[in-house]
Motif scaffolding. Structure first.
Motif, PDB file in Angstrom:
ATOM      1  N   HIS A 133       1.185  -0.940   0.391  1.00  0.00           N
ATOM      2  CA  HIS A 133       0.317   0.161  -0.009  1.00  0.00           C
ATOM      3  C   HIS A 133       0.687   1.414   0.027  1.00  0.00           C
ATOM      4  O   HIS A 133       0.543   2.236  -0.679  1.00  0.00           O
TER       5      HIS A 133
ATOM      6  N   LYS B 196       1.112   3.701  -3.136  1.00  0.00           N
ATOM      7  CA  LYS B 196       0.357   5.468  -2.795  1.00  0.00           C
ATOM      8  C   LYS B 196       1.952   6.382  -2.884  1.00  0.00           C
ATOM      9  O   LYS B 196       1.973   6.869  -3.924  1.00  0.00           O
TER      10      LYS B 196
ATOM     11  N   ILE C 197      -2.748   4.585  -6.726  1.00  0.00           N
ATOM     12  CA  ILE C 197      -4.540   4.391  -5.754  1.00  0.00           C
ATOM     13  C   ILE C 197      -5.558   4.476  -6.183  1.00  0.00           C
ATOM     14  O   ILE C 197      -5.224   6.199  -6.662  1.00  0.00           O
TER      15      ILE C 197
ATOM     16  N   TYR D 291      -9.036   3.360  -5.987  1.00  0.00           N
ATOM     17  CA  TYR D 291      -9.738   3.204  -5.461  1.00  0.00           C
ATOM     18  C   TYR D 291      -9.206   2.552  -3.751  1.00  0.00           C
ATOM     19  O   TYR D 291      -8.528   1.410  -4.113  1.00  0.00           O
ATOM     20  N   GLU D 292     -10.055   2.505  -2.754  1.00  0.00           N
ATOM     21  CA  GLU D 292      -9.901   1.811  -1.308  1.00  0.00           C
ATOM     22  C   GLU D 292     -11.273   1.074  -0.978  1.00  0.00           C
ATOM     23  O   GLU D 292     -11.857   1.993  -0.880  1.00  0.00           O
TER      24      GLU D 292
ATOM     25  N   ALA E  46     -11.418   0.003   2.750  1.00  0.00           N
ATOM     26  CA  ALA E  46     -11.507  -0.056   4.369  1.00  0.00           C
ATOM     27  C   ALA E  46     -11.821  -1.245   4.947  1.00  0.00           C
ATOM     28  O   ALA E  46     -10.985  -2.239   5.582  1.00  0.00           O
TER      29      ALA E  46
ATOM     30  N   TYR F  41      -7.759  -2.501  -2.141  1.00  0.00           N
ATOM     31  CA  TYR F  41      -7.392  -1.850  -2.429  1.00  0.00           C
ATOM     32  C   TYR F  41      -7.149  -1.617  -3.732  1.00  0.00           C
ATOM     33  O   TYR F  41      -6.251  -3.052  -4.340  1.00  0.00           O
TER      34      TYR F  41
END
Length: 123
Positions: free
Chosen positions: A87, A91, A96, A98-99, A101, A106
């Motif tokens: 991640h 990042k 990225i 779409y995430e 959580a 993601y």
């Protein structure tokens, strides 16, 4: 009769940019290449070095417009043995797109807009 997965294919506009992305973002490496004698296409097969599944990148010489990915409902999924480090890498790469959580997943987007799902490795 039985069938096994061989590969998935995606078409790319800039082959080198895609090769660089898949190497940096996912650690995929080239394992096979086929080039048309007339230069009209190049197929590059990428491997993760662990599974038998490959990703085929197709570059077409005469393609000038980006591919229409429609609603982009298709995606490939990858597990990450170190989800937090993956991640952070993605990042930093700014890929990225779409995430979720709540689900612990993601998605990243490649240079052509294809979405790639990143999942934590099951323990």
């Amino acid at each position: 009769m039985s069938f096994t997965f061989a590969h998935n294919n995606i078409n790319v506009m800039d082959l080198q940019q895609s090769l660089d992305f898949y190497s940096q973002a996912l650690g995929l490496t080239e394992c096979r290449r086929k080039e048309a004698k007339d230069g009209s296409f190049i197929l590059v097969y990428l491997t993760d070095g662990a599974s038998g599944h490959m990703l085929e990148l197709t570059w077409l010489r005469d393609r000038t417009n980006p591919y229409d990915l429609g609603d982009n409902e298709f995606h490939l999924a990858f597990t990450a043995d170190d989800f937090d480090a993956a991640h952070e890498l993605h990042k930093q790469m700014g890929c990225i797109c779409y995430e979720n959580a709540a689900m612990g997943i993601y998605f990243i987007s490649d240079p052509d807009g294809y979405w790639l799902e990143i999942l934590p490795a099951k323990k």
